[in-house]
Design a protein around this motif. Structure first.
Motif, PDB file in Angstrom:
ATOM      1  N   PHE A 284      57.144  49.044  29.035  1.00 37.26           N
ATOM      2  CA  PHE A 284      56.426  47.747  28.799  1.00 37.26           C
ATOM      3  C   PHE A 284      55.683  47.351  30.061  1.00 37.26           C
ATOM      4  O   PHE A 284      54.409  47.130  30.225  1.00 37.26           O
ATOM      5  CB  PHE A 284      57.375  46.500  28.858  1.00 37.26           C
ATOM      6  CG  PHE A 284      58.104  46.462  27.623  1.00 37.26           C
ATOM      7  CD1 PHE A 284      57.663  47.117  26.466  1.00 37.26           C
ATOM      8  CD2 PHE A 284      59.231  45.904  27.497  1.00 37.26           C
ATOM      9  CE1 PHE A 284      58.280  47.002  25.224  1.00 37.26           C
ATOM     10  CE2 PHE A 284      59.983  45.891  26.352  1.00 37.26           C
ATOM     11  CZ  PHE A 284      59.463  46.632  25.098  1.00 37.26           C
ATOM     12  N   GLN A 285      56.234  47.805  31.511  1.00 39.92           N
ATOM     13  CA  GLN A 285      55.548  47.686  32.656  1.00 39.92           C
ATOM     14  C   GLN A 285      54.069  48.426  32.713  1.00 39.92           C
ATOM     15  O   GLN A 285      53.150  47.941  33.154  1.00 39.92           O
ATOM     16  CB  GLN A 285      56.421  47.760  33.736  1.00 39.92           C
ATOM     17  CG  GLN A 285      57.289  46.803  34.120  1.00 39.92           C
ATOM     18  CD  GLN A 285      58.419  47.091  35.089  1.00 39.92           C
ATOM     19  OE1 GLN A 285      58.563  48.251  35.296  1.00 39.92           O
ATOM     20  NE2 GLN A 285      59.471  46.231  35.362  1.00 39.92           N
ATOM     21  N   VAL A 286      54.143  50.006  32.301  1.00 42.37           N
ATOM     22  CA  VAL A 286      53.316  50.653  32.771  1.00 42.37           C
ATOM     23  C   VAL A 286      52.294  50.280  31.588  1.00 42.37           C
ATOM     24  O   VAL A 286      51.058  50.317  31.968  1.00 42.37           O
ATOM     25  CB  VAL A 286      53.701  52.411  32.189  1.00 42.37           C
ATOM     26  CG1 VAL A 286      52.698  53.116  32.150  1.00 42.37           C
ATOM     27  CG2 VAL A 286      54.611  52.627  33.173  1.00 42.37           C
ATOM     28  N   LEU A 287      52.455  50.066  30.470  1.00 43.72           N
ATOM     29  CA  LEU A 287      51.439  49.735  29.345  1.00 43.72           C
ATOM     30  C   LEU A 287      50.690  48.393  29.907  1.00 43.72           C
ATOM     31  O   LEU A 287      49.622  48.372  29.338  1.00 43.72           O
ATOM     32  CB  LEU A 287      52.021  49.465  27.929  1.00 43.72           C
ATOM     33  CG  LEU A 287      52.453  50.651  27.199  1.00 43.72           C
ATOM     34  CD1 LEU A 287      53.326  50.649  25.862  1.00 43.72           C
ATOM     35  CD2 LEU A 287      51.386  51.747  26.932  1.00 43.72           C
ATOM     36  N   GLY A 288      51.469  47.400  30.342  1.00 42.00           N
ATOM     37  CA  GLY A 288      50.972  46.229  30.617  1.00 42.00           C
ATOM     38  C   GLY A 288      50.144  46.165  31.648  1.00 42.00           C
ATOM     39  O   GLY A 288      49.328  45.284  32.206  1.00 42.00           O
ATOM     40  N   SER A 289      50.328  47.248  32.578  1.00 39.20           N
ATOM     41  CA  SER A 289      49.474  47.814  33.717  1.00 39.20           C
ATOM     42  C   SER A 289      48.451  48.578  33.672  1.00 39.20           C
ATOM     43  O   SER A 289      47.382  48.642  34.601  1.00 39.20           O
ATOM     44  CB  SER A 289      50.282  48.082  34.928  1.00 39.20           C
ATOM     45  OG  SER A 289      51.265  47.339  35.244  1.00 39.20           O
ATOM     46  N   THR A 290      48.121  49.105  32.433  1.00 43.67           N
ATOM     47  CA  THR A 290      47.285  50.085  32.125  1.00 43.67           C
ATOM     48  C   THR A 290      46.218  49.676  30.777  1.00 43.67           C
ATOM     49  O   THR A 290      45.293  49.186  31.086  1.00 43.67           O
ATOM     50  CB  THR A 290      47.785  51.639  32.004  1.00 43.67           C
ATOM     51  OG1 THR A 290      48.721  51.680  30.969  1.00 43.67           O
ATOM     52  CG2 THR A 290      48.343  52.023  33.457  1.00 43.67           C
ATOM     53  N   THR A 291      46.781  50.148  29.702  1.00 44.90           N
ATOM     54  CA  THR A 291      45.993  50.147  28.422  1.00 44.90           C
ATOM     55  C   THR A 291      45.802  48.684  27.996  1.00 44.90           C
ATOM     56  O   THR A 291      44.925  48.310  27.626  1.00 44.90           O
ATOM     57  CB  THR A 291      46.618  50.939  27.571  1.00 44.90           C
ATOM     58  OG1 THR A 291      48.065  50.426  27.182  1.00 44.90           O
ATOM     59  CG2 THR A 291      46.761  52.406  27.658  1.00 44.90           C
ATOM     60  N   ASN A 292      47.003  47.979  28.216  1.00 42.35           N
ATOM     61  CA  ASN A 292      46.836  46.758  27.669  1.00 42.35           C
ATOM     62  C   ASN A 292      45.799  45.833  28.236  1.00 42.35           C
ATOM     63  O   ASN A 292      45.069  44.901  27.623  1.00 42.35           O
ATOM     64  CB  ASN A 292      48.190  45.798  27.754  1.00 42.35           C
ATOM     65  CG  ASN A 292      49.325  46.581  26.712  1.00 42.35           C
ATOM     66  OD1 ASN A 292      49.031  47.448  26.170  1.00 42.35           O
ATOM     67  ND2 ASN A 292      50.344  45.786  26.470  1.00 42.35           N
ATOM     68  N   PRO A 293      45.701  45.835  29.581  1.00 38.29           N
ATOM     69  CA  PRO A 293      44.535  44.896  30.304  1.00 38.29           C
ATOM     70  C   PRO A 293      43.246  45.343  30.087  1.00 38.29           C
ATOM     71  O   PRO A 293      42.231  44.367  29.763  1.00 38.29           O
ATOM     72  CB  PRO A 293      44.893  45.098  32.024  1.00 38.29           C
ATOM     73  CG  PRO A 293      46.464  45.408  31.985  1.00 38.29           C
ATOM     74  CD  PRO A 293      46.879  46.379  30.644  1.00 38.29           C
TER      75      PRO A 293
END
Length: 359
Positions: A284-293
Protein backbone atom coordinates in the motif's frame (compact mmCIF):
# COMPACT_ATOMS: atom_id res chain seq x y z
CA UNK A 1 1.37 4.04 -14.96
CA UNK A 2 -2.29 3.05 -14.96
CA UNK A 3 -1.40 -0.53 -15.81
CA UNK A 4 1.23 -0.65 -13.04
CA UNK A 5 -1.32 0.65 -10.56
CA UNK A 6 -3.90 -1.97 -11.50
CA UNK A 7 -1.24 -4.67 -11.39
CA UNK A 8 0.12 -3.59 -8.00
CA UNK A 9 -3.35 -3.24 -6.54
CA UNK A 10 -4.24 -6.75 -7.64
CA UNK A 11 -1.11 -8.07 -5.92
CA UNK A 12 -1.97 -6.28 -2.67
CA UNK A 13 -5.55 -7.54 -2.73
CA UNK A 14 -4.45 -11.14 -3.28
CA UNK A 15 -2.05 -10.85 -0.34
CA UNK A 16 -4.67 -9.24 1.90
CA UNK A 17 -7.39 -11.77 1.12
CA UNK A 18 -5.05 -14.75 1.44
CA UNK A 19 -3.66 -13.56 4.75
CA UNK A 20 -7.06 -12.94 6.33
CA UNK A 21 -8.76 -16.03 4.96
CA UNK A 22 -5.87 -18.27 5.99
CA UNK A 23 -5.97 -17.02 9.56
CA UNK A 24 -9.75 -17.28 9.78
CA UNK A 25 -9.72 -20.89 8.59
CA UNK A 26 -6.89 -21.79 10.97
CA UNK A 27 -8.76 -20.39 13.97
CA UNK A 28 -12.15 -21.77 12.93
CA UNK A 29 -10.72 -25.27 12.42
CA UNK A 30 -8.45 -25.14 15.48
CA UNK A 31 -5.30 -25.60 13.39
CA UNK A 32 -3.05 -22.84 14.74
CA UNK A 33 0.12 -24.88 15.25
CA UNK A 34 2.42 -24.40 12.22
CA UNK A 35 4.05 -27.78 12.86
CA UNK A 36 0.83 -29.77 12.49
CA UNK A 37 -1.20 -27.43 10.30
CA UNK A 38 -2.34 -28.86 6.94
CA UNK A 39 -0.58 -27.18 4.01
CA UNK A 40 -3.90 -26.25 2.47
CA UNK A 41 -4.51 -23.79 5.34
CA UNK A 42 -1.25 -21.91 4.89
CA UNK A 43 -1.41 -18.46 3.34
CA UNK A 44 0.21 -19.19 -0.02
CA UNK A 45 -2.01 -22.21 -0.65
CA UNK A 46 -5.13 -20.29 0.37
CA UNK A 47 -4.17 -17.51 -2.05
CA UNK A 48 -3.75 -19.96 -4.91
CA UNK A 49 -7.04 -21.75 -4.20
CA UNK A 50 -9.12 -18.57 -3.73
CA UNK A 51 -7.62 -17.06 -6.87
CA UNK A 52 -8.35 -20.12 -8.99
CA UNK A 53 -11.83 -20.77 -7.58
CA UNK A 54 -13.20 -17.22 -7.28
CA UNK A 55 -11.03 -14.69 -9.13
CA UNK A 56 -10.39 -16.59 -12.38
CA UNK A 57 -14.07 -17.32 -13.24
CA UNK A 58 -15.14 -13.74 -12.42
CA UNK A 59 -12.29 -12.08 -14.29
CA UNK A 60 -13.34 -13.90 -17.47
CA UNK A 61 -16.63 -11.97 -17.54
CA UNK A 62 -16.46 -9.42 -20.35
CA UNK A 63 -18.17 -6.35 -18.82
CA UNK A 64 -17.95 -4.37 -15.61
CA UNK A 65 -21.73 -4.57 -15.28
CA UNK A 66 -21.55 -8.35 -15.04
CA UNK A 67 -19.71 -7.88 -11.73
CA UNK A 68 -22.43 -5.79 -10.09
CA UNK A 69 -23.81 -8.60 -7.92
CA UNK A 70 -20.41 -9.72 -6.67
CA UNK A 71 -19.60 -6.06 -5.93
CA UNK A 72 -22.82 -5.73 -3.94
CA UNK A 73 -21.84 -8.78 -1.87
CA UNK A 74 -18.41 -7.23 -1.28
CA UNK A 75 -19.93 -3.98 -0.03
CA UNK A 76 -22.31 -5.88 2.28
CA UNK A 77 -19.36 -7.81 3.76
CA UNK A 78 -17.47 -4.57 4.38
CA UNK A 79 -20.46 -2.97 6.09
CA UNK A 80 -20.88 -6.03 8.32
CA UNK A 81 -17.23 -5.93 9.41
CA UNK A 82 -17.50 -2.20 10.13
CA UNK A 83 -20.48 -2.78 12.42
CA UNK A 84 -18.78 -5.70 14.19
CA UNK A 85 -15.57 -3.77 14.90
CA UNK A 86 -17.51 -0.81 16.32
CA UNK A 87 -19.79 -2.98 18.47
CA UNK A 88 -16.89 -5.07 19.79
CA UNK A 89 -15.13 -1.95 21.04
CA UNK A 90 -18.11 -0.92 23.16
CA UNK A 91 -18.54 -4.48 24.45
CA UNK A 92 -14.85 -4.82 25.32
CA UNK A 93 -14.56 -1.44 27.03
CA UNK A 94 -17.76 -1.97 29.04
CA UNK A 95 -16.44 -5.30 30.36
CA UNK A 96 -12.79 -4.12 30.52
CA UNK A 97 -11.71 -7.01 28.32
CA UNK A 98 -7.97 -7.71 28.10
CA UNK A 99 -6.41 -7.95 24.65
CA UNK A 100 -2.86 -9.21 24.30
CA UNK A 101 -0.83 -10.43 21.37
CA UNK A 102 2.48 -10.10 19.56
CA UNK A 103 4.50 -10.46 22.76
CA UNK A 104 3.40 -7.12 24.24
CA UNK A 105 1.98 -6.53 27.69
CA UNK A 106 -1.68 -7.18 28.45
CA UNK A 107 -3.84 -4.21 27.61
CA UNK A 108 -7.27 -3.39 29.01
CA UNK A 109 -9.69 -1.93 26.47
CA UNK A 110 -10.85 1.40 27.88
CA UNK A 111 -13.86 3.57 27.05
CA UNK A 112 -12.53 6.88 25.74
CA UNK A 113 -15.25 8.80 27.62
CA UNK A 114 -14.42 7.14 30.95
CA UNK A 115 -12.21 9.30 33.18
CA UNK A 116 -11.37 6.34 35.43
CA UNK A 117 -8.10 5.19 33.93
CA UNK A 118 -5.94 2.53 35.58
CA UNK A 119 -2.61 3.82 36.82
CA UNK A 120 -0.61 1.36 34.72
CA UNK A 121 -2.55 2.13 31.54
CA UNK A 122 -1.95 5.88 31.41
CA UNK A 123 -4.02 8.33 29.34
CA UNK A 124 -6.05 7.20 26.36
CA UNK A 125 -4.14 8.52 23.36
CA UNK A 126 -6.58 9.66 20.70
CA UNK A 127 -3.99 10.64 18.13
CA UNK A 128 -0.25 10.76 17.49
CA UNK A 129 1.46 13.70 15.85
CA UNK A 130 4.85 13.08 14.25
CA UNK A 131 6.24 13.91 10.83
CA UNK A 132 7.40 10.34 10.19
CA UNK A 133 3.99 8.86 10.96
CA UNK A 134 2.32 11.43 8.74
CA UNK A 135 4.58 10.51 5.83
CA UNK A 136 3.76 6.82 6.35
CA UNK A 137 0.01 7.48 6.52
CA UNK A 138 -0.41 9.76 3.48
CA UNK A 139 0.44 7.10 0.84
CA UNK A 140 -2.04 4.66 2.39
CA UNK A 141 -4.75 7.35 2.39
CA UNK A 142 -4.02 8.17 -1.26
CA UNK A 143 -4.14 4.46 -2.08
CA UNK A 144 -7.44 4.03 -0.24
CA UNK A 145 -9.24 6.60 -2.38
CA UNK A 146 -7.76 5.72 -5.77
CA UNK A 147 -10.74 4.57 -7.82
CA UNK A 148 -9.87 6.46 -11.00
CA UNK A 149 -9.09 3.44 -13.26
CA UNK A 150 -12.66 2.14 -12.90
CA UNK A 151 -14.49 5.45 -13.32
CA UNK A 152 -14.58 5.49 -17.13
CA UNK A 153 -15.66 1.82 -17.54
CA UNK A 154 -18.48 2.39 -15.04
CA UNK A 155 -19.53 5.61 -16.77
CA UNK A 156 -19.71 3.89 -20.15
CA UNK A 157 -21.94 1.15 -18.75
CA UNK A 158 -24.45 3.42 -17.00
CA UNK A 159 -27.96 3.20 -18.45
CA UNK A 160 -28.00 6.98 -18.86
CA UNK A 161 -24.35 8.07 -18.85
CA UNK A 162 -24.48 11.73 -17.89
CA UNK A 163 -22.04 13.83 -15.89
CA UNK A 164 -24.66 14.48 -13.20
CA UNK A 165 -25.36 10.77 -12.68
CA UNK A 166 -21.67 9.93 -12.61
CA UNK A 167 -21.04 12.61 -10.00
CA UNK A 168 -23.69 10.96 -7.85
CA UNK A 169 -22.05 7.56 -8.25
CA UNK A 170 -18.63 8.92 -7.34
CA UNK A 171 -19.92 11.00 -4.43
CA UNK A 172 -21.85 8.15 -2.87
CA UNK A 173 -19.02 5.66 -3.35
CA UNK A 174 -16.40 7.98 -1.84
CA UNK A 175 -18.77 8.96 0.97
CA UNK A 176 -19.48 5.35 1.91
CA UNK A 177 -15.80 4.48 1.76
CA UNK A 178 -14.92 7.45 3.99
CA UNK A 179 -17.46 6.45 6.65
CA UNK A 180 -16.28 2.84 6.72
CA UNK A 181 -12.59 3.83 6.79
CA UNK A 182 -13.23 6.28 9.62
CA UNK A 183 -15.24 3.82 11.73
CA UNK A 184 -12.90 0.86 11.18
CA UNK A 185 -9.74 2.88 11.76
CA UNK A 186 -11.02 4.72 14.82
CA UNK A 187 -12.46 1.75 16.68
CA UNK A 188 -9.59 -0.58 15.76
CA UNK A 189 -7.17 2.00 17.19
CA UNK A 190 -9.24 2.59 20.33
CA UNK A 191 -9.46 -1.17 20.88
CA UNK A 192 -5.83 -2.18 20.36
CA UNK A 193 -3.71 1.00 20.35
CA UNK A 194 -0.08 -0.11 20.81
CA UNK A 195 -0.89 -3.62 19.57
CA UNK A 196 -1.36 -2.25 16.04
CA UNK A 197 2.36 -1.62 15.59
CA UNK A 198 2.91 -5.40 15.56
CA UNK A 199 -0.01 -6.49 13.37
CA UNK A 200 1.72 -6.33 9.95
CA UNK A 201 -0.61 -3.63 8.64
CA UNK A 202 -3.80 -5.60 9.40
CA UNK A 203 -5.76 -4.83 12.57
CA UNK A 204 -7.62 -8.15 12.26
CA UNK A 205 -4.36 -9.86 13.28
CA UNK A 206 -5.05 -8.67 16.82
CA UNK A 207 -6.74 -10.41 19.74
CA UNK A 208 -10.48 -10.61 19.09
CA UNK A 209 -10.72 -13.73 21.31
CA UNK A 210 -11.73 -15.96 18.37
CA UNK A 211 -15.31 -14.72 18.57
CA UNK A 212 -17.68 -15.99 15.90
CA UNK A 213 -18.94 -12.55 14.84
CA UNK A 214 -15.41 -11.30 14.29
CA UNK A 215 -14.39 -14.46 12.44
CA UNK A 216 -17.37 -14.04 10.14
CA UNK A 217 -16.46 -10.40 9.66
CA UNK A 218 -12.88 -11.28 8.76
CA UNK A 219 -14.10 -13.97 6.37
CA UNK A 220 -16.51 -11.49 4.82
CA UNK A 221 -13.73 -8.95 4.44
CA UNK A 222 -11.58 -11.57 2.76
CA UNK A 223 -14.41 -12.30 0.35
CA UNK A 224 -14.90 -8.57 -0.23
CA UNK A 225 -11.24 -8.14 -1.18
CA UNK A 226 -11.26 -11.22 -3.44
CA UNK A 227 -14.36 -9.99 -5.25
CA UNK A 228 -12.71 -6.64 -5.96
CA UNK A 229 -9.81 -8.18 -7.89
CA UNK A 230 -11.87 -8.93 -11.06
CA UNK A 231 -12.67 -5.19 -11.28
CA UNK A 232 -8.97 -4.42 -11.61
CA UNK A 233 -8.48 -7.24 -14.10
CA UNK A 234 -11.35 -5.88 -16.18
CA UNK A 235 -9.80 -2.39 -16.37
CA UNK A 236 -6.31 -3.84 -16.96
CA UNK A 237 -7.57 -6.05 -19.80
CA UNK A 238 -9.30 -3.16 -21.59
CA UNK A 239 -6.25 -0.90 -21.38
CA UNK A 240 -3.66 -3.50 -22.36
CA UNK A 241 -5.80 -4.58 -25.34
CA UNK A 242 -6.02 -0.98 -26.58
CA UNK A 243 -2.26 -0.64 -26.09
CA UNK A 244 -1.67 -3.72 -28.27
CA UNK A 245 -4.36 -3.21 -30.91
CA UNK A 246 -4.64 0.57 -31.06
CA UNK A 247 -6.75 3.29 -29.41
CA UNK A 248 -9.95 2.33 -31.21
CA UNK A 249 -9.88 -1.33 -30.11
CA UNK A 250 -12.71 -2.51 -27.87
CA UNK A 251 -11.97 -5.43 -25.56
CA UNK A 252 -15.67 -6.41 -25.58
CA UNK A 253 -15.30 -7.28 -29.24
CA UNK A 254 -11.95 -9.06 -28.84
CA UNK A 255 -11.52 -12.67 -29.85
CA UNK A 256 -11.99 -15.21 -27.08
CA UNK A 257 -8.31 -16.14 -27.20
CA UNK A 258 -7.16 -12.57 -26.53
CA UNK A 259 -9.77 -12.15 -23.80
CA UNK A 260 -8.73 -15.29 -21.93
CA UNK A 261 -4.99 -14.83 -22.47
CA UNK A 262 -4.87 -11.27 -21.12
CA UNK A 263 -7.13 -12.10 -18.18
CA UNK A 264 -5.30 -15.22 -17.07
CA UNK A 265 -1.91 -13.63 -17.74
CA UNK A 266 -2.76 -10.70 -15.49
CA UNK A 267 -3.95 -12.99 -12.68
CA UNK A 268 -0.90 -15.24 -12.93
CA UNK A 269 1.54 -12.31 -12.92
CA UNK A 270 -0.16 -10.89 -9.82
CA UNK A 271 -0.34 -14.21 -7.97
CA UNK A 272 3.37 -15.07 -8.21
CA UNK A 273 4.74 -11.99 -6.35
CA UNK A 274 1.77 -12.07 -3.96
CA UNK A 275 2.95 -15.45 -2.67
CA UNK A 276 6.30 -13.88 -1.70
CA UNK A 277 4.89 -10.82 0.13
CA UNK A 278 3.93 -10.93 3.81
CA UNK A 279 3.23 -7.37 4.97
CA UNK A 280 0.45 -5.79 2.87
CA UNK A 281 1.06 -2.32 4.31
CA UNK A 282 4.35 -2.18 2.40
CA UNK A 283 2.53 -2.71 -0.90
CA UNK A 284 0.00 0.00 0.00
CA UNK A 285 2.79 2.41 0.91
CA UNK A 286 4.74 1.85 -2.31
CA UNK A 287 1.68 2.22 -4.55
CA UNK A 288 0.48 5.21 -2.53
CA UNK A 289 3.84 6.91 -3.04
CA UNK A 290 4.34 6.15 -6.73
CA UNK A 291 1.59 5.22 -9.19
CA UNK A 292 -1.42 6.42 -7.19
CA UNK A 293 -0.31 10.08 -6.82
CA UNK A 294 0.42 10.15 -10.55
CA UNK A 295 -3.05 8.84 -11.40
CA UNK A 296 -4.88 10.98 -8.82
CA UNK A 297 -3.01 14.28 -9.11
CA UNK A 298 -0.33 14.49 -11.80
CA UNK A 299 -2.26 13.15 -14.80
CA UNK A 300 -5.45 15.17 -14.04
CA UNK A 301 -3.28 18.30 -13.74
CA UNK A 302 -1.67 17.55 -17.12
CA UNK A 303 -5.04 16.94 -18.76
CA UNK A 304 -6.69 20.12 -17.46
CA UNK A 305 -3.68 22.25 -18.37
CA UNK A 306 -4.02 21.08 -21.98
CA UNK A 307 -7.42 22.80 -22.16
CA UNK A 308 -7.66 26.14 -24.04
CA UNK A 309 -6.04 29.05 -22.22
CA UNK A 310 -9.34 30.83 -21.48
CA UNK A 311 -10.90 27.79 -19.76
CA UNK A 312 -10.49 26.51 -16.20
CA UNK A 313 -7.84 29.09 -15.25
CA UNK A 314 -8.39 28.65 -11.50
CA UNK A 315 -8.53 24.87 -11.75
CA UNK A 316 -5.28 24.82 -13.72
CA UNK A 317 -3.42 26.70 -10.98
CA UNK A 318 -4.93 24.64 -8.17
CA UNK A 319 -4.25 21.33 -9.90
CA UNK A 320 -0.63 22.30 -10.61
CA UNK A 321 -0.06 23.27 -6.98
CA UNK A 322 -1.71 20.07 -5.72
CA UNK A 323 0.32 17.90 -8.11
CA UNK A 324 3.60 19.58 -7.14
CA UNK A 325 2.85 19.28 -3.43
CA UNK A 326 1.84 15.61 -3.60
CA UNK A 327 4.96 14.76 -5.63
CA UNK A 328 7.20 16.20 -2.91
CA UNK A 329 5.25 14.50 -0.12
CA UNK A 330 5.20 11.17 -1.98
CA UNK A 331 8.96 11.26 -2.56
CA UNK A 332 9.61 11.97 1.13
CA UNK A 333 7.13 9.27 2.14
CA UNK A 334 8.77 6.68 -0.09
CA UNK A 335 12.20 7.42 1.40
CA UNK A 336 10.71 7.28 4.91
CA UNK A 337 9.00 3.95 4.24
CA UNK A 338 12.10 2.34 2.75
CA UNK A 339 14.13 3.43 5.79
CA UNK A 340 11.49 2.15 8.21
CA UNK A 341 11.40 -1.33 6.65
CA UNK A 342 14.85 -2.05 8.05
CA UNK A 343 13.92 -0.92 11.53
CA UNK A 344 11.71 -2.33 14.27
CA UNK A 345 8.13 -1.04 14.35
CA UNK A 346 8.00 2.15 16.33
CA UNK A 347 6.44 1.85 19.75
CA UNK A 348 3.21 3.77 19.60
CA UNK A 349 3.64 4.76 23.23
CA UNK A 350 6.97 6.47 22.50
CA UNK A 351 7.07 9.59 24.61
CA UNK A 352 9.15 11.44 22.01
CA UNK A 353 6.04 11.84 19.83
CA UNK A 354 3.53 14.58 20.43
CA UNK A 355 0.22 12.95 21.37
CA UNK A 356 -3.35 14.09 21.89
CA UNK A 357 -4.71 12.39 25.01
CA UNK A 358 -8.01 12.20 26.84
CA UNK A 359 -8.03 11.23 30.51
Amino acid sequence: CLLLNLYGTSISYIVASGSMLSQVLQVALGETDPATMPKVLKQKYVMVISTCVIVVPLCLLRTMGALRYSSLIAVACSVYLTIVVAVKYFVYCADEIVVAQHGTDDQVVQCFWNRRVAADQGPIELAHFSFGRLLSAIPIVVYAYTCHPNVLPIFLELQKPTRRRMNKVVGRAIGMAFVMYAVLGSFAYLTFKDQLAHSEGNFLNNDYHHETATLLGAMGMSLSVVLAIPLFVNAFRANIYRLIMGDGADIKEAALGWHVAISLGMVAMALVPAILIKDISKVFQVLGSTTNPIICFVLPAMFINRAPAHLYSREKVMSAIAASLICVISALALVQDIKSWGERPADVTDSSSNVLTLW
